[in-house]
Scaffold this active site. Structure first.
Site, mmCIF file in Angstrom:
data_model
loop_
_atom_site.group_PDB
_atom_site.id
_atom_site.type_symbol
_atom_site.label_atom_id
_atom_site.label_comp_id
_atom_site.label_asym_id
_atom_site.label_seq_id
_atom_site.Cartn_x
_atom_site.Cartn_y
_atom_site.Cartn_z
ATOM 1 N N HIS A 70 4.404 4.413 -1.874
ATOM 2 C CA HIS A 70 5.712 3.777 -2.171
ATOM 3 C C HIS A 70 6.683 4.970 -3.430
ATOM 4 C CE1 HIS A 70 3.605 0.105 -1.470
ATOM 5 N NE2 HIS A 70 2.391 0.668 -1.723
ATOM 6 N N GLU A 173 -7.148 -2.718 4.434
ATOM 7 C CA GLU A 173 -6.390 -3.460 3.330
ATOM 8 C C GLU A 173 -5.235 -4.797 4.435
ATOM 9 O OE1 GLU A 173 -3.013 -1.282 1.453
ATOM 10 O OE2 GLU A 173 -2.238 -0.057 3.924
ATOM 11 N N ASP A 199 -1.710 -5.468 -0.738
ATOM 12 C CA ASP A 199 -1.478 -5.931 0.718
ATOM 13 C C ASP A 199 -3.062 -7.152 1.292
ATOM 14 O OD1 ASP A 199 0.669 -4.810 1.117
ATOM 15 O OD2 ASP A 199 0.389 -2.513 1.273
#
Length: 277
Positions: A70, A173, A199
Site C-alpha cells: 500500500h 486474507e 481484505d
C-alpha cells in the site's frame, strides 16, 4: 553478550568456521523468538521514515513491516529502512506488492529478513513464493553473492545462512485461502501464516467486524494446531482486548499500524492533559 556468543558458536558450527571467528551475517531475531515460543510484535510503516523504524526498535518492538503493498516506497528507500532496522536491532520484514519471483528477489536483495506476501489463496501460490525466497537446495532464488544481503561477499556459505534465517509469510486474507487452508498448511518452508481482517472482510462481502472476527477466531487455532506460527493483522491499536483474544487463540505474530498508534497516543495525551486541568 552470552546470547551473542551462543549465536557465534552456532553459526560457526553450521559453516565450519574456526573457533573464535565472528560472523557478520545477521540472525533473524524475530524468527528465533518465535522458535522459543514467544509472541512477537511488529509496527506497520507505510512511508519512507527510517526514524520511525528506529523508534520502534528503541522501544522494544520485534519487527517492522515495511509496507510496499500500500505504501509508495521505492527499493532504494526500502534499503535505507533496512539499515535503520539493523542499527536498532529490529527485524526488517517487507510486505511486497505481488507474488512475482523478480519482486521477491529484489526485496530480499535489499536485506529484508522476511517477506509478507498478500493474497496467497492456494497451495501452488504458497509453494511458489517459498521457492522464490530461498536458494538451492530449498528454492531457486537468483544468486547475487556479492550484494548487501550477503555482506558484500565477506561471509562464508552465506546462501545456507540466509535460507535458514529468511521468513516467508503468506497472507490468508480471502475466503478462497480459508477454503484451501489445509492444503496451504501442508507447504514446507512457510514460517508464518498471517491472517488479516481487512481484505478477508471484503472477500466475505463486508459483513461487519464481528462476522470477520468469528472467521478469524476459527482460522487462528487451526493454523497453530497444524504446528505453524500464525499472525493476526488489521488490528485496532485501541482494541487491546481484541488483540489479546487473538493471542489466546494462538496468534503469535501481531501487526499494528504505526500511524494508528500515533493517533491513539495523540488522543490519549490530550485527554489526559485536559483531565488534569
Amino acid at each position: 553478550s552470552h546470547l551473542t556468543k551462543k549465536r557465534v558458536i552456532l553459526y560457526n558450527a553450521l559453516l565450519n568456521l574456526p573457533k573464535g571467528a565472528l560472523p557478520t551475517m545477521r540472525t533473524n531475531t524475530t524468527k528465533a523468538k518465535l522458535a522459543e515460543g514467544k509472541v512477537v510484535y511488529g509496527a506497520i510503516v507505510s512511508r519512507f521514515a527510517p526514524d520511525i523504524v528506529e523508534i520502534f526498535g528503541a522501544i522494544g518492538y520485534d519487527f517492522v513491516m515495511i509496507d510496499c503493498e500500500h505504501g509508495p516506497m521505492d527499493l532504494d528507500q526500502v534499503e535505507h529502512m533496512v539499515r535503520a532496522a539493523e542499527s536498532f536491532d529490529i527485524t526488517p520484514i517487507a510486505r511486497i506488492p505481488n507474488h512475482e519471483d523478480s519482486t521477491i528477489l529484489r526485496f530480499l536483495d535489499r536485506g529484508v529478513q522476511g517477506i509478507i506476501v498478500p493474497h496467497i489463496n492456494t497451495r501452488e501460490d504458497a509453494e511458489s513464493i517459498v521457492k522464490a525466497a530461498r536458494y538451492y537446495p530449498d528454492g531457486h532464488r537468483g544468486s547475487a553473492g556479492s550484494g548487501r544481503a550477503h555482506d558484500y561477499g565477506m561471509a562464508v556459505d552465506s546462501a545456507s545462512w540466509i535460507n535458514s534465517q529468511v521468513m516467508v509469510i503468506p497472507m490468508i486474507e480471502e475466503t478462497q485461502a480459508v477454503d484451501n487452508l489445509d492444503e496451504i498448511l501442508g507447504v514446507p518452508g512457510v514460517d508464518v501464516l498471517h491472517v488479516a481482517a481487512g481484505d478477508l472482510g471484503q472477500s466475505m462481502g463486508n459483513p461487519g467486524r464481528e462476522a470477520v472476527r468469528k472467521v478469524m477466531s476459527e482460522v487462528l487455532p487451526r493454523i497453530r494446531a497444524a504446528g505453524k506460527n500464525v499472525g493476526a493483522g488489521g488490528n485496532s491499536p485501541a482494541d487491546a482486548a481484541g488483540v489479546a483474544e487473538f493471542i489466546k487463540l494462538g496468534a503469535n505474530f501481531i501487526t499494528v499500524s504505526s500511524q494508528g498508534l500515533l493517533r491513539l497516543a495523540g488522543i490519549d495525551f490530550r485527554q489526559r492533559v485536559e483531565a488534569a486541568l
